[in-house]
Design an enzyme around this catalytic site. Structure first.
Site, PDB file in Angstrom:
ATOM      1  CG  HIS A   7      -0.339  -0.006   2.544  1.00  0.00           C
ATOM      2  ND1 HIS A   7      -0.106  -1.174   3.232  1.00  0.00           N
ATOM      3  CD2 HIS A   7       0.116   0.985   3.346  1.00  0.00           C
ATOM      4  CE1 HIS A   7       0.452  -0.892   4.399  1.00  0.00           C
ATOM      5  NE2 HIS A   7       0.610   0.412   4.495  1.00  0.00           N
ATOM      6  CG  HIS A  79       3.897   4.488   5.528  1.00  0.00           C
ATOM      7  ND1 HIS A  79       3.031   5.022   6.445  1.00  0.00           N
ATOM      8  CD2 HIS A  79       3.404   3.249   5.256  1.00  0.00           C
ATOM      9  CE1 HIS A  79       2.076   4.161   6.723  1.00  0.00           C
ATOM     10  NE2 HIS A  79       2.264   3.067   6.009  1.00  0.00           N
ATOM     11  CD  GLU A 130       3.461  -0.575   7.149  1.00  0.00           C
ATOM     12  OE1 GLU A 130       2.872   0.194   6.369  1.00  0.00           O
ATOM     13  OE2 GLU A 130       2.889  -1.158   8.089  1.00  0.00           O
TER      14      GLU A 130
HETATM   15 CO    CO Z   1       1.119   1.275   6.303  1.00  0.00          CO
END
Ligand code: CO
Length: 134
Positions: A7, A79, A130
């Site tokens: 994502h 992020h 991440e």
């Molecule tokens: Co995230």
């Protein structure tokens, strides 16, 4: 080592308004709002055919998102999340290569109930990365 883009996370001040924008203006499939007290965020996932967008807004007093929104008042990309097969192996490889792993290097449980780690933006061209074990 990294696999799919899981994502892209966008920090927003008003989660409901942002979700409505994706639903009504962009015609996207918008998930339910969930709270993640461990991370100090409220989250809505937007499902796209090839990946997801994570809308995040602050939850609680010292949310890391609140500081981000102070610097970026209209919101912004916060992020990106890549999938890895083995998060501990990924962490060890990154540490060995000199990258900084945030949070003392201990994985936390992320938005999908899977272990996640965050990597220092200065080591990745200014982008907070991440990693999520897929
Ligand atoms: Co995230």
């Amino acid at each position: 080592m990294i696999g799919k883009l899981n994502h892209v996370a966008i920090a927003v001040n008003d989660l409901r308004a942002a979700a409505d924008t994706y639903r009504n203006l962009l015609g996207a499939t918008v998930g339910k709002e969930t709270e993640q007290p461990d991370h100090g965020v409220k989250v809505v996932f937007i499902d796209l055919p090839n990946t997801k967008v994570e809308l995040i807004s602050p939850l609680g007093e010292d949310s890391p998102i609140a500081r981000f929104l102070d610097k970026n008042p209209v919101g912004g990309i916060h992020h990106i999340c890549y999938e890895v097969d083995d998060i501990l192996a990924a962490r060890d490889r990154l540490l060995q290569g000199g990258a900084r792993v945030l949070g003392g290097g201990q994985p936390k449980t992320g938005a999908h109930g899977k272990p996640v780690l965050f990597l220092h933006p200065k080591d990745f061209n200014g982008v907070l990365v991440e990693l999520e074990e897929a």
